[in-house]
Design a protein around this motif. Structure first.
Motif, PDB file in Angstrom:
ATOM      1  N   SER A 226     -17.123 -45.392 -27.160  1.00  0.00           N
ATOM      2  CA  SER A 226     -16.085 -45.664 -26.172  1.00  0.00           C
ATOM      3  C   SER A 226     -14.699 -45.608 -26.797  1.00  0.00           C
ATOM      4  CB  SER A 226     -16.317 -47.041 -25.524  1.00  0.00           C
ATOM      5  OG  SER A 226     -15.529 -47.183 -24.355  1.00  0.00           O
ATOM      6  N   VAL A 227     -13.707 -45.777 -25.945  1.00  0.00           N
ATOM      7  CA  VAL A 227     -12.317 -45.872 -26.383  1.00  0.00           C
ATOM      8  C   VAL A 227     -11.960 -47.349 -26.433  1.00  0.00           C
ATOM      9  CG1 VAL A 227      -9.923 -45.259 -25.904  1.00  0.00           C
ATOM     10  CG2 VAL A 227     -11.770 -43.661 -25.325  1.00  0.00           C
ATOM     11  N   HIS A 228     -11.356 -47.781 -27.530  1.00  0.00           N
ATOM     12  CA  HIS A 228     -11.038 -49.194 -27.730  1.00  0.00           C
ATOM     13  C   HIS A 228      -9.554 -49.355 -28.051  1.00  0.00           C
ATOM     14  CE1 HIS A 228     -15.347 -50.331 -28.090  1.00  0.00           C
ATOM     15  NE2 HIS A 228     -15.449 -49.102 -28.582  1.00  0.00           N
ATOM     16  N   GLU A 229      -8.995 -50.427 -27.557  1.00  0.00           N
ATOM     17  CA  GLU A 229      -7.640 -50.806 -27.914  1.00  0.00           C
ATOM     18  C   GLU A 229      -7.697 -51.908 -28.957  1.00  0.00           C
ATOM     19  OE1 GLU A 229      -3.569 -52.797 -26.029  1.00  0.00           O
ATOM     20  OE2 GLU A 229      -5.381 -52.598 -24.801  1.00  0.00           O
ATOM     21  N   MET A 241     -11.218 -55.822 -30.774  1.00  0.00           N
ATOM     22  CA  MET A 241     -11.106 -54.562 -30.053  1.00  0.00           C
ATOM     23  C   MET A 241     -11.527 -54.756 -28.599  1.00  0.00           C
ATOM     24  SD  MET A 241     -12.935 -52.232 -33.014  1.00  0.00           S
ATOM     25  CE  MET A 241     -12.631 -50.656 -32.229  1.00  0.00           C
ATOM     26  N   ARG A 242     -10.769 -54.148 -27.686  1.00  0.00           N
ATOM     27  CA  ARG A 242     -11.123 -54.195 -26.269  1.00  0.00           C
ATOM     28  C   ARG A 242     -11.588 -52.815 -25.819  1.00  0.00           C
ATOM     29  NH1 ARG A 242      -8.922 -53.073 -21.282  1.00  0.00           N
ATOM     30  NH2 ARG A 242      -6.997 -52.297 -22.268  1.00  0.00           N
ATOM     31  N   ASP A 243     -12.779 -52.748 -25.252  1.00  0.00           N
ATOM     32  CA  ASP A 243     -13.311 -51.504 -24.713  1.00  0.00           C
ATOM     33  C   ASP A 243     -12.559 -51.200 -23.417  1.00  0.00           C
ATOM     34  OD1 ASP A 243     -14.825 -49.535 -23.388  1.00  0.00           O
ATOM     35  OD2 ASP A 243     -16.678 -50.197 -24.345  1.00  0.00           O
ATOM     36  N   ASP A 248     -14.806 -55.197 -22.191  1.00  0.00           N
ATOM     37  CA  ASP A 248     -15.438 -56.098 -23.165  1.00  0.00           C
ATOM     38  C   ASP A 248     -14.574 -56.193 -24.420  1.00  0.00           C
ATOM     39  OD1 ASP A 248     -17.564 -56.408 -21.440  1.00  0.00           O
ATOM     40  OD2 ASP A 248     -18.816 -54.897 -22.433  1.00  0.00           O
ATOM     41  N   VAL A 249     -14.491 -57.387 -24.956  1.00  0.00           N
ATOM     42  CA  VAL A 249     -13.729 -57.629 -26.185  1.00  0.00           C
ATOM     43  C   VAL A 249     -14.700 -57.972 -27.304  1.00  0.00           C
ATOM     44  CG1 VAL A 249     -11.979 -59.066 -27.304  1.00  0.00           C
ATOM     45  CG2 VAL A 249     -11.702 -58.389 -24.899  1.00  0.00           C
ATOM     46  N   HIS A 250     -14.542 -57.319 -28.441  1.00  0.00           N
ATOM     47  CA  HIS A 250     -15.454 -57.509 -29.573  1.00  0.00           C
ATOM     48  C   HIS A 250     -14.675 -57.927 -30.815  1.00  0.00           C
ATOM     49  CE1 HIS A 250     -18.656 -55.580 -27.299  1.00  0.00           C
ATOM     50  NE2 HIS A 250     -17.867 -54.540 -27.079  1.00  0.00           N
ATOM     51  N   GLY A 264      -2.444 -52.527 -30.566  1.00  0.00           N
ATOM     52  CA  GLY A 264      -1.914 -51.560 -29.613  1.00  0.00           C
ATOM     53  C   GLY A 264      -2.430 -50.157 -29.812  1.00  0.00           C
ATOM     54  N   GLN A 265      -2.965 -49.830 -30.990  1.00  0.00           N
ATOM     55  CA  GLN A 265      -3.494 -48.493 -31.219  1.00  0.00           C
ATOM     56  C   GLN A 265      -4.806 -48.300 -30.472  1.00  0.00           C
ATOM     57  OE1 GLN A 265      -3.206 -48.629 -35.691  1.00  0.00           O
ATOM     58  NE2 GLN A 265      -2.456 -46.542 -35.383  1.00  0.00           N
ATOM     59  N   LEU A 266      -5.072 -47.046 -30.110  1.00  0.00           N
ATOM     60  CA  LEU A 266      -6.319 -46.669 -29.449  1.00  0.00           C
ATOM     61  C   LEU A 266      -7.195 -45.919 -30.447  1.00  0.00           C
ATOM     62  CD1 LEU A 266      -4.986 -45.326 -26.023  1.00  0.00           C
ATOM     63  CD2 LEU A 266      -6.109 -47.530 -26.442  1.00  0.00           C
TER      64      LEU A 266
END
Length: 368
Positions: A226-229, A241-243, A248-250, A264-266
């Motif tokens: 997935s893409v995470h912030e 990291m937030r999906d 979801d936050v991990h 802030g980076q993806l």
């Protein structure tokens, strides 16, 4: 496919017919061929038994010992695997030797050799669990990933690897760009997961895995890339990291990347459970804000490995490189396996975990 299966069956039959007629010194090779045929047919128990009988015919023939060392590794027996590798004459820098050294049983310092074992068996510790202590699952997750990586060598996934590596090498003008791209972490991971290699590994060799690793592997099959912030970093420890697809936050254990990434980076990654932790395997790919939605749409369509690798490699295109290939870029970086092997590989195919910083000049797809 069916042709490969029929070919393996014919090979096994040929070896079985020839073995009684062959001189004794040649029989070990024919028994080894029978074991290989069983492996190609997915008959792992029969293959291991054939390797064992080949070892009885010649206890020191290296191909048999190397094959059995891999079985020992898959079963989680680092001690036996190392013993077999040393009998085979494998050097200390052999990849499987270096891997198994990380997981040698470490006796519990609080127990004396002659004390009763902690497990309650009534036997002395030295003859019970002294040589069978295991690492926590969070530590062995990287070993499980390596076992799957080793399966990529077996041949059935070769075409997928070449196709994905070709995409990874697309903007690399080096004459050996394709060879450099093959061990790229994204290439191996995409073939394992988007390409179905990990599911195949589990179906064929999962019977060999320790129970907790097999259950973990089944969990990994349910996890999508997935893409995470990046929400927060603890340099040298981990990331929050937030999906962006699920919300979801991990909290992720990630030593080196946590020193490079900023809030802030993806990034594009697979965040998977590993015992009592969450970890990243298969590389960390930076994602430009303008590419986020297109990448999410691609991931929703369950892309083939080459399509995924091609999209994530497009940032190396000459017209984009100036904007996207910045020094914090992590995608092509090798990853740490241990302090003893600072650029550990997926047994020849890809990197493991904890991205290592590269300068802008070194950021070429496939760099190892």
């Amino acid at each position: 496919g069916a042709d490969a299966g029929s070919g393996a069956g014919a090979l096994g039959m040929f070896a079985e017919i020839c073995e009684p007629l062959a001189p004794r010194q040649a029989r070990v090779a024919l028994r080894w061929l029978r074991a290989k045929a069983h492996e190609r047919l997915g008959e792992i128990d029969q293959a291991e038994e054939a390797y064992q009988t080949a070892q009885e015919l010649d206890p020191n023939w290296p191909p048999t010992l190397l094959a059995l060392a891999r079985y020992a590794s898959d079963r989680g027996d680092a001690e036996r695997g190392l013993a077999l590798l040393r009998r085979a004459g494998a050097p200390e820098d052999h990849q499987l030797v270096e891997l198994l050294l990380q997981f040698q049983p470490v006796p519990r310092p609080e127990l004396g050799r002659n004390q009763p074992c902690w497990c309650g068996s009534g036997r002395k510790y030295k003859v019970c669990h002294s040589r069978r202590e295991s690492f926590p699952l969070a530590e062995r997750a990287v070993w499980l990933y390596q076992k799957a990586g080793c399966y990529l060598h077996d041949g059935s996934l070769h075409d997928g690897i070449i196709e994905a590596a070709t995409e990874r090498a697309r903007y690399d003008e080096n004459p050996i760009a394709l060879l450099r791209a093959i061990p790229d972490p994204l290439v191996g991971d995409a073939v394992l997961f988007e390409g179905g290699g990990f599911a195949e590994f589990l179906a064929v060799r999962g019977v060999l895995l320790p129970d907790d690793e097999r259950l973990l592997a089944e969990q990994w099959l349910l996890v999508e890339r997935s893409v995470h912030e990046i929400q927060d970093t603890q340099p040298g420890v981990g990331l929050t990291m937030r999906d962006v697809r699920t919300g979801d936050v991990h909290a992720v254990r990630e030593r080196t990347a946590s020193r490079q990434l900023k809030a802030g980076q993806l990034v594009c990654a697979r965040v998977v459970p590993a015992g009592d932790t969450m970890q990243i395997f298969g590389g960390v790919e930076p994602v430009a804000l303008g590419q986020r939605d297109a990448l999410v749409a691609l991931l929703d369509d369950r892309p083939e490995p080459a399509a995924l690798v091609g999209f994530l490699t497009s940032r190396f295109a000459p017209t984009l490189r100036g904007d996207l290939a910045r020094p914090h870029d992590l995608a092509a970086a090798p990853h740490d396996l241990s302090a003893a092997r600072p650029a550990g590989t997926l047994l020849g195919w890809g990197a493991l975990t904890d991205a290592e910083h590269l300068t802008e000049e070194a950021l070429q797809p496939g760099e190892v």
